[in-house]
Design a protein around this motif. Structure first.
Motif, PDB file in Angstrom:
ATOM      1  N   GLY A  70       0.597  -1.321   0.012  1.00 25.63           N
ATOM      2  CA  GLY A  70       0.070   0.112   0.105  1.00 25.63           C
ATOM      3  C   GLY A  70       0.793   1.138   0.103  1.00 25.63           C
ATOM      4  N   PHE A  71       0.226   2.487  -0.488  1.00 27.20           N
ATOM      5  CA  PHE A  71       0.566   3.754  -0.506  1.00 27.20           C
ATOM      6  C   PHE A  71      -0.383   4.561  -0.242  1.00 27.20           C
TER       7      PHE A  71
ATOM      8  N   PHE B 208       4.498   1.921   1.777  1.00 27.73           N
ATOM      9  CA  PHE B 208       4.257   2.938   2.657  1.00 27.73           C
ATOM     10  C   PHE B 208       3.226   2.313   3.744  1.00 27.73           C
ATOM     11  N   TRP B 209       2.469   1.414   3.435  1.00 28.01           N
ATOM     12  CA  TRP B 209       1.738   0.542   4.485  1.00 28.01           C
ATOM     13  C   TRP B 209       1.429  -0.844   4.171  1.00 28.01           C
ATOM     14  N   ALA B 210       1.447  -1.643   5.151  1.00 30.47           N
ATOM     15  CA  ALA B 210       1.353  -3.068   4.945  1.00 30.47           C
ATOM     16  C   ALA B 210      -0.103  -3.277   5.354  1.00 30.47           C
ATOM     17  N   SER B 211      -0.685  -4.235   4.386  1.00 29.70           N
ATOM     18  CA  SER B 211      -2.120  -4.708   5.097  1.00 29.70           C
ATOM     19  C   SER B 211      -2.350  -5.538   6.367  1.00 29.70           C
ATOM     20  N   GLY B 212      -3.288  -4.896   7.181  1.00 29.35           N
ATOM     21  CA  GLY B 212      -3.419  -5.536   8.370  1.00 29.35           C
ATOM     22  C   GLY B 212      -4.087  -7.038   8.165  1.00 29.35           C
ATOM     23  N   ALA B 213      -4.641  -7.293   7.033  1.00 27.55           N
ATOM     24  CA  ALA B 213      -4.978  -8.808   6.820  1.00 27.55           C
ATOM     25  C   ALA B 213      -3.914  -9.927   7.171  1.00 27.55           C
ATOM     26  N   CYS B 214      -2.688  -9.292   6.742  1.00 22.73           N
ATOM     27  CA  CYS B 214      -1.463 -10.396   7.003  1.00 22.73           C
ATOM     28  C   CYS B 214      -0.315  -9.295   7.293  1.00 22.73           C
ATOM     29  N   PHE B 215       0.017  -9.141   8.434  1.00 24.82           N
ATOM     30  CA  PHE B 215       1.038  -7.892   8.686  1.00 24.82           C
ATOM     31  C   PHE B 215       1.798  -8.652   9.679  1.00 24.82           C
ATOM     32  N   PHE B 216       3.343  -8.682   9.146  1.00 25.85           N
ATOM     33  CA  PHE B 216       4.349  -9.023  10.213  1.00 25.85           C
ATOM     34  C   PHE B 216       4.988  -7.690  10.657  1.00 25.85           C
TER      35      PHE B 216
END
Length: 339
Positions: free
Chosen positions: A133-134, A165-173
């Motif tokens: 994500g951005f 810029f951002w990583a999805s909360g659906a699969c987030f390390f």
């Protein structure tokens, strides 16, 4: 301390656990697996205990939503890396090792997202994250592989390991030390965009967010709130404004916020013309809630806001006016903006 803990947040999701927990157990030999339960009233806990005795269970006192639910549960989980996954995620063989390798090789990398494909249409990216994500200048999120309602087919066009810029909360390390230093997710958000806020705060402190295409998961999406649910509209619009208030750089702060609120108004009018009156009302409620929280959130601002937070000035303009619907066309049409 475990090397990695896979933590599945659950609330009355026994059907999802029946469908997806087996893949997590079978394909995660490197991890200790937890179900973090938000005080479910169905048979979730009984099912896990009976069918997956190796899976550990953390029970929260109430249904705290995504943000507070994870914050509460992770206080009881000791691991170097947290893998936070939705209960409607199907993982694939060897999904963890590429992530662990990246963390081992890149000490500045704090957060990682895998490739997220659509469980219902496995040749395509999934809405909530896709290939990373951005956001634009006004805080509207978009993804490689998904801009607004346009979702791309996975033709390996995003099979790189790039910075996000951002990583999805659906699969987030995330490294546990970073999660704790940032004091976790913002609990007022409840759900939606809390992961973007956390990533922005991490970037403001000099950390890096990455995408790893060698790790692949399939996400159902909408298992908690469907796209058509006005509650989802309310949370997305309110939380985005709160996130901007906390994280925008000082330069242009009020101007950016003002333009964003006008754009929200245009979105509300668009919902009206589509007959989606509940969504227009949800945006109004989101703004009223934002006004009541503005002073509190303005005080949360730090002195570390980066000016270089957005890739393009307005994804709304590019998508609806210039008709650029595919992520790679942003580059092909020379639309990258320098903040």
């Amino acid at each position: 301390m475990d090397k990695i803990a896979v933590v599945i947040l659950n609330w009355n999701g026994v059907k999802l656990l029946e469908q997806f927990l087996l893949s997590v157990v079978n394909f995660s030999p490197e991890a200790t697996i937890y179900v973090a339960d938000n005080a479910s009233t169905d048979a979730s806990i009984t099912y896990v205990k009976e069918h997956f005795p190796t899976v550990k269970i953390v029970v929260n006192a109430g249904n705290y939503g995504f943000a507070h639910g994870y914050n509460e549960a992770l206080q009881h989980i000791d691991a170097e890396i947290y893998a936070l996954i939705n209960s409607d995620i199907e993982v694939t063989e060897n999904w963890l090792q590429p992530i662990l390798d990246t963390f081992a090789k890149e000490p500045k990398t704090a957060i990682i997202q895998p490739k997220i494909l659509d469980y219902k249409n496995k040749s395509h990216f999934e809405y909530a994250g896709a290939a990373g994500g951005f956001i634009d200048k006004y805080g509207y999120p978009f993804c490689r592989g998904r801009i607004f309602e346009t979702i791309e087919k996975d033709n390996k066009q995003y099979d790189d390991n790039c910075e996000l810029f951002w990583a999805s909360g659906a699969c987030f390390f995330i490294r546990s030390t970073i999660f704790k230093n940032l004091k976790g997710f913002d609990e007022v958000f409840f759900a939606h965009q809390e992961e973007i806020d956390l990533c922005w705060r991490a970037i403001n402190l000099g950390h890096t967010i990455k995408y790893n295409s060698q790790s692949i998961v399939y996400h159902v999406g909408g298992a908690t709130l469907q796209q058509s649910n006005p509650r989802k509209t309310y949370l997305n619009f309110r939380n985005s404004l709160l996130m901007l208030t906390k994280n925008l750089p000082k330069r242009g702060f009020y101007g950016i916020l003002f333009v964003r609120m006008i754009l929200d108004g245009i979105a509300g009018i668009r919902f009206l013309t589509q007959g989606k009156f509940n969504h227009t009302w949800a945006i109004l409620q989101a703004h009223f809630s934002f006004y009541s929280l503005f002073s509190k959130y303005y005080k949360k601002r730090s002195n570390f806001q980066t000016q270089e937070y957005y890739m393009i000035k307005s994804i709304v303009f590019l998508y609806y006016v210039k008709k650029i619907h595919v992520f790679k066309d942003i580059f092909n049409n020379n639309q990258i903006n320098n903040p």
